[in-house]
Write an enzyme that holds these catalytic residues in place. Structure first.
Site, PDB file in Angstrom:
ATOM      1  N   GLY A 117     -17.626  65.592  42.964  1.00  0.00           N
ATOM      2  CA  GLY A 117     -17.830  65.356  44.306  1.00  0.00           C
ATOM      3  C   GLY A 117     -17.825  66.476  45.271  1.00  0.00           C
ATOM      4  O   GLY A 117     -18.858  66.534  45.994  1.00  0.00           O
ATOM      5  N   VAL A 146      -4.127  74.154  46.900  1.00  0.00           N
ATOM      6  CA  VAL A 146      -3.905  73.658  48.193  1.00  0.00           C
ATOM      7  C   VAL A 146      -2.490  72.656  48.290  1.00  0.00           C
ATOM      8  O   VAL A 146      -2.326  71.805  47.299  1.00  0.00           O
ATOM      9  CB  VAL A 146      -5.211  72.715  48.635  1.00  0.00           C
ATOM     10  CG1 VAL A 146      -4.759  71.942  50.063  1.00  0.00           C
ATOM     11  CG2 VAL A 146      -6.361  73.532  49.038  1.00  0.00           C
ATOM     12  N   GLU A 196     -13.194  56.959  22.540  1.00  0.00           N
ATOM     13  CA  GLU A 196     -13.967  58.046  22.151  1.00  0.00           C
ATOM     14  C   GLU A 196     -13.017  59.079  21.308  1.00  0.00           C
ATOM     15  O   GLU A 196     -13.269  59.704  20.135  1.00  0.00           O
ATOM     16  CB  GLU A 196     -14.655  58.882  23.234  1.00  0.00           C
ATOM     17  CG  GLU A 196     -15.731  57.920  24.032  1.00  0.00           C
ATOM     18  CD  GLU A 196     -16.055  58.542  25.146  1.00  0.00           C
ATOM     19  OE1 GLU A 196     -17.136  58.022  25.625  1.00  0.00           O
ATOM     20  OE2 GLU A 196     -15.761  59.571  25.779  1.00  0.00           O
ATOM     21  N   ALA A 237     -17.899  59.777  37.292  1.00  0.00           N
ATOM     22  CA  ALA A 237     -18.703  60.939  38.069  1.00  0.00           C
ATOM     23  C   ALA A 237     -19.830  60.595  38.943  1.00  0.00           C
ATOM     24  O   ALA A 237     -19.659  61.307  39.993  1.00  0.00           O
ATOM     25  CB  ALA A 237     -19.073  61.755  36.965  1.00  0.00           C
TER      26      ALA A 237
HETATM   27  C1  LIG Z   1     -11.090  62.540  29.844  1.00  0.00           C
HETATM   28  C2  LIG Z   1     -12.126  61.883  30.884  1.00  0.00           C
HETATM   29  C3  LIG Z   1     -13.489  61.531  30.668  1.00  0.00           C
HETATM   30  C4  LIG Z   1     -14.262  60.794  31.669  1.00  0.00           C
HETATM   31  N1  LIG Z   1     -15.100  60.348  31.031  1.00  0.00           N
HETATM   32  C5  LIG Z   1     -16.187  60.044  32.037  1.00  0.00           C
HETATM   33  C6  LIG Z   1     -17.710  59.659  31.614  1.00  0.00           C
HETATM   34  O1  LIG Z   1     -17.762  59.470  30.549  1.00  0.00           O
HETATM   35  N2  LIG Z   1     -18.425  59.146  32.753  1.00  0.00           N
HETATM   36  C7  LIG Z   1     -17.939  59.345  33.772  1.00  0.00           C
HETATM   37  O2  LIG Z   1     -18.816  58.781  34.935  1.00  0.00           O
HETATM   38  N3  LIG Z   1     -16.772  59.723  34.350  1.00  0.00           N
HETATM   39  C8  LIG Z   1     -16.050  60.057  33.403  1.00  0.00           C
HETATM   40  N4  LIG Z   1     -14.653  60.428  33.621  1.00  0.00           N
HETATM   41  C9  LIG Z   1     -14.350  60.400  35.168  1.00  0.00           C
HETATM   42  C10 LIG Z   1     -14.820  61.410  36.024  1.00  0.00           C
HETATM   43  O3  LIG Z   1     -14.624  62.806  35.242  1.00  0.00           O
HETATM   44  C11 LIG Z   1     -14.324  61.530  37.339  1.00  0.00           C
HETATM   45  O4  LIG Z   1     -14.534  60.188  38.283  1.00  0.00           O
HETATM   46  C12 LIG Z   1     -14.672  62.442  38.437  1.00  0.00           C
HETATM   47  O5  LIG Z   1     -14.545  63.722  37.655  1.00  0.00           O
HETATM   48  C13 LIG Z   1     -14.185  62.671  39.720  1.00  0.00           C
HETATM   49  O6  LIG Z   1     -14.785  63.555  40.312  1.00  0.00           O
HETATM   50  P1  LIG Z   1     -13.987  64.230  41.422  1.00  0.00           P
HETATM   51  O7  LIG Z   1     -14.892  65.030  42.262  1.00  0.00           O
HETATM   52  O8  LIG Z   1     -13.353  63.219  42.299  1.00  0.00           O
HETATM   53  O9  LIG Z   1     -12.607  64.948  40.942  1.00  0.00           O
HETATM   54  P2  LIG Z   1     -12.669  65.991  39.714  1.00  0.00           P
HETATM   55  O10 LIG Z   1     -14.004  66.126  38.911  1.00  0.00           O
HETATM   56  O11 LIG Z   1     -11.547  65.819  38.762  1.00  0.00           O
HETATM   57  O12 LIG Z   1     -12.301  67.375  40.448  1.00  0.00           O
HETATM   58  C14 LIG Z   1     -11.370  67.529  41.314  1.00  0.00           C
HETATM   59  C15 LIG Z   1     -11.112  69.360  41.331  1.00  0.00           C
HETATM   60  O13 LIG Z   1     -10.225  69.407  42.427  1.00  0.00           O
HETATM   61  C16 LIG Z   1      -9.401  70.508  41.971  1.00  0.00           C
HETATM   62  N5  LIG Z   1      -7.978  70.538  42.636  1.00  0.00           N
HETATM   63  C17 LIG Z   1      -7.145  69.268  42.393  1.00  0.00           C
HETATM   64  N6  LIG Z   1      -6.222  69.503  43.174  1.00  0.00           N
HETATM   65  C18 LIG Z   1      -6.143  70.999  43.787  1.00  0.00           C
HETATM   66  C19 LIG Z   1      -5.353  71.381  44.669  1.00  0.00           C
HETATM   67  N7  LIG Z   1      -4.476  70.823  45.091  1.00  0.00           N
HETATM   68  N8  LIG Z   1      -5.746  72.618  45.057  1.00  0.00           N
HETATM   69  C20 LIG Z   1      -7.049  73.107  44.730  1.00  0.00           C
HETATM   70  N9  LIG Z   1      -7.976  72.352  43.918  1.00  0.00           N
HETATM   71  C21 LIG Z   1      -7.543  71.189  43.598  1.00  0.00           C
HETATM   72  C22 LIG Z   1      -9.368  70.196  40.385  1.00  0.00           C
HETATM   73  O14 LIG Z   1      -9.020  71.742  39.917  1.00  0.00           O
HETATM   74  C23 LIG Z   1     -10.928  69.900  40.241  1.00  0.00           C
HETATM   75  O15 LIG Z   1     -11.726  70.955  39.749  1.00  0.00           O
HETATM   76  C24 LIG Z   1     -13.727  61.320  32.868  1.00  0.00           C
HETATM   77  C25 LIG Z   1     -12.687  61.477  33.340  1.00  0.00           C
HETATM   78  C26 LIG Z   1     -11.704  62.023  32.234  1.00  0.00           C
HETATM   79  C27 LIG Z   1     -10.466  62.820  32.572  1.00  0.00           C
END
Ligand SMILES: Cc1cc2nc3c(=O)[nH]c(=O)nc-3n(C[C@H](O)[C@H](O)[C@H](O)COP(=O)(O)OP(=O)(O)OC[C@H]3O[C@@H](n4cnc5c(N)ncnc54)[C@H](O)[C@@H]3O)c2cc1C
Length: 426
Positions: free
Chosen positions: A16, A80, A171, A316
Site C-alpha cells: 500500500g 514509528v 502452501e 496485496a
Molecule cells: C506469508 C504471507 C503470504 C501472503 N500471501 C499473499 C498472496 O498470495 N496474495 C496476496 O494478495 N496477499 C498475500 N498476503 C497478504 C499481503 O502480503 C498483505 O495483504 C499486504 O502485504 C498488505 O500490504 P500493506 O501495505 O498493508 O502492508 P505490508 O505489505 O505488510 O507493509 C507494511 C510495512 O510497514 C512497515 N512497518 C510496520 N510497522 C511499522 C512501524 N511501526 N514503523 C515503521 N514501519 C513499519 C513494515 O516494515 C512493512 O514494510 C500474504 C501475507 C503473508 C504474511
C-alpha cells in the site's frame, strides 16, 4: 518540487505505502516514506524462503532503490511509535517528523488469539527474518534426526505441524511435503526423510475457506496424496516447546508453524481511533480517519467495506488499490482539483499453490486447478515481482527446480552450537 510544498508522510513501504508514494510522483509535494526495514518484502513468496526454494534477496528489494528515480521522495529507516494528532507529527525511534498529510500503511502482524506465549514455539511468517528462521528449523530438524540416537526422537524431529488452513498454511504444508518426499529423499543415510509426518491443522470445516468448496476439496485431496495429514475441525489448545495440544489429542513435533491469524499494526492505538475486531482502523469512504481529512489508513491496517458491504480482504491487490487511490486523492487536493469518488475495491481473484505442479485459481467465473492453475499462479507471481532481475531469477529457479526437484537455498544459517551430548548412535 516547489519550496514549502506540503509534506506527505507515508508510514510503511509495503504494497500500500509504495503504491501511494508512486501515485504522488508527479504531485507538488514532498514525500517521506518511513519503514523500520530497509527493504520491501513480497510476502506472497515468503513461504518459498521458509522452504528453501528462494533466497531472501529474490523476494525483497531495498526501498531506497525502488524509489531512486522519484525525485520528490525521501526514504527514512525508522520505527514509528506514535502520532501526535494535535501537533501533526509522528514520533519515531529517532525523533519527530511533522506532516501535512499522513498515510498509515503499517500492515498486520501475527495474532495468537490471546495466547502470545505460544509465539516462541509456533513462529509465524511475515518478515524475511521469519522466513529464514523457519527455513532453519525445518532443515535442522532433518539434520538432528540423522544424528539422533533413537526412533522416538527421530519421529518427533520429523513431525512438522502447520496451524491454519488458509493459503499460507496450505502452501507451507505442500512445500514441506515436497522437501521431505522429493528434495531430501536420497540425501540422508540414517533416516528416511520421506517418512516425515506433516500435519496441517485447521479449526474450520475446510481448507481455503474463501475459495469455492470444490476447490477446497481438491486442495485437501492433493495435499493428502502428497502425504500431508490434513486435520480440519481441529482446534489447537496449546503450543509448547515439544509440540501442540489439540481438541483431539497431543501431537509431539519439533517444528510448529503458525499460519492461523493476523491482527493489524497498532495504528488504531496511535490514532486513538475506533478499530474492528482484528484491530484495523475503521476509515471513511475516502479511507481517511473520521474527523481528520489529512490522515489516511490503508492496506491491512484499514477496515474497509466494498460496494456490497463486504469487508475488503487483507491481500496485496487491495492494499495496492488503496495506496493508489489515496495518492491520487492527495495529489488532486494539492493541485486544487475536486476530490474524486469514494474508494471502490475491485476483487481480482484468489490464488493458492499446493506444490510444484498444482494450484487453485478463482478469477470471477474462471476456476483453474492442477497444472494449469500452477502455470497461471507462477506467471501471476512473476509478473507482480519488482524488477526485471528478480523476475528472471525467480522464473529460472522455478523452472530449474521443476526439472530437478531441487531447492537451491538449503542453507542453515545463524545456528546455535549443538549441546555436547554424545548419545550412543545406532
Ligand atoms: C506469508 C504471507 C503470504 C501472503 N500471501 C499473499 C498472496 O498470495 N496474495 C496476496 O494478495 N496477499 C498475500 N498476503 C497478504 C499481503 O502480503 C498483505 O495483504 C499486504 O502485504 C498488505 O500490504 P500493506 O501495505 O498493508 O502492508 P505490508 O505489505 O505488510 O507493509 C507494511 C510495512 O510497514 C512497515 N512497518 C510496520 N510497522 C511499522 C512501524 N511501526 N514503523 C515503521 N514501519 C513499519 C513494515 O516494515 C512493512 O514494510 C500474504 C501475507 C503473508 C504474511
Amino acid at each position: 518540487m516547489a519550496q514549502g510544498a506540503p509534506r506527505v508522510v507515508i508510514v510503511g513501504a509495503g504494497f500500500g505505502g509504495l503504491e501511494a508514494a508512486k501515485a504522488l510522483a508527479r504531485a507538488s509535494v514532498e514525500v517521506i516514506v518511513i519503514d523500520r526495514h530497509n527493504h520491501h518484502t513480497f510476502q506472497p513468496l515468503l513461504y518459498q524462503v521458509a522452504t528453501a526454494a528462494l533466497s531472501p534477496a529474490d523476494v525483497a528489494w531495498p526501498i531506497r532503490h525502488i524509489l531512486r528515480s522519484q525525485r520528490n521522495a525521501t526514504v527514512l529507516m525508522e520505527d514509528v511509535v506514535g502520532v501526535d494528532l494535535g501537533r501533526k507529527c509522528l514520533r519515531t525511534n529517532v525523533g519527530e517528523i511533522a506532516y501535512d498529510y499522513l498515510i498509515i500503511a503499517t500492515g498486520a502482524m501475527h495474532s495468537y488469539f490471546g495466547h502470545d506465549d505460544w509465539a516462541p514455539f509456533a513462529p509465524g511468517l511475515k518478515r524475511i527474518e521469519d522466513g529464514t528462521r523457519i527455513r532453519r528449523s525445518i532443515l535442522i530438524a532433518f539434520e538432528r534426526a540423522e544424528a539422533a540416537a533413537d526412533r522416538a526422537t527421530q519421529n518427533k524431529l520429523l513431525t512438522f505441524v502447520i496451524i491454519g488452513g488458509g493459503a499460507t498454511g496450505v502452501e507451507m504444508a505442500g512445500a514441506i511435503a515436497e522437501i521431505a518426499r522429493q528434495t531430501l529423499a536420497t540425501d540422508f543415510r540414517r533416516i528416511d526423510p520421506t517418512s516425515a509426518h506433516i500435519v496441517l491443522i485447521e479449526a474450520g470445516p475446510r481448507l481455503l475457506p474463501t475459495f469455492p468448496p470444490e476447490l477446497s476439496d481438491y486442495v485437501r485431496s492433493t495435499l493428502m496424496n502428497a502425504g500431508v495429514d490434513v486435520k480440519t475441525d481441529t482446534m489447537v489448545t496449546k503450543c509448547d516447546s515439544a509440540g501442540v495440544d489439540t481438541n483431539s489429542g497431543r501431537i509431539d513435533a519439533s517444528t510448529v508453524i503458525w499460519a492461523a491469524g493476523v491482527t493489524a499494526s497498532p495504528a488504531a492505538r496511535w490514532l486513538g481511533a475506533e478499530a474492528d475486531r482484528a484491530g484495523r482502523v475503521k476509515v471513511g469512504p475516502d479511507l481517511s480517519l473520521p474527523g481528520h481529512p489529512d490522515i489516511f489508513v490503508i492496506g491491512d491496517t484499514a477496515s474497509v467495506t466494498d460496494a456490497k458491504g463486504r469487508p475488503v480482504p487483507g491481500i496485496a491487490p487491495a492494499a495496492k488499490q488503496m495506496g493508489k487511490y489515496v495518492g491520487k486523492l492527495i495529489a488532486a487536493r494539492v493541485a486544487g482539483r475536486k476530490d474524486g469518488k469514494a474508494f471502490r475495491y475491485m476483487h481480482l481473484g484468489d490464488l493458492a499453490t499446493i506444490g510444484r505442479r498444482a494450484a487453485v485459481v478463482k478469477f470471477g467465473r474462471l476456476q483453474l486447478r492442477g497444472f494449469l492453475g500452477w502455470v497461471f499462479w507462477s506467471v501471476a507471481h512473476i509478473y507482480f515481482l519488482i524488477g526485471l532481475r528478480n523476475r528472471f531469477i525467480v522464473a529460472f529457479i522455478w523452472f530449474w527446480d521443476y526439472l530437478t526437484f531441487q531447492r537451491g537455498a538449503r542453507l542453515i544459517t545463524n545456528t546455535e552450537p549443538q549441546p555436547p551430548t554424545a548419545p550412543p548412535r545406532p
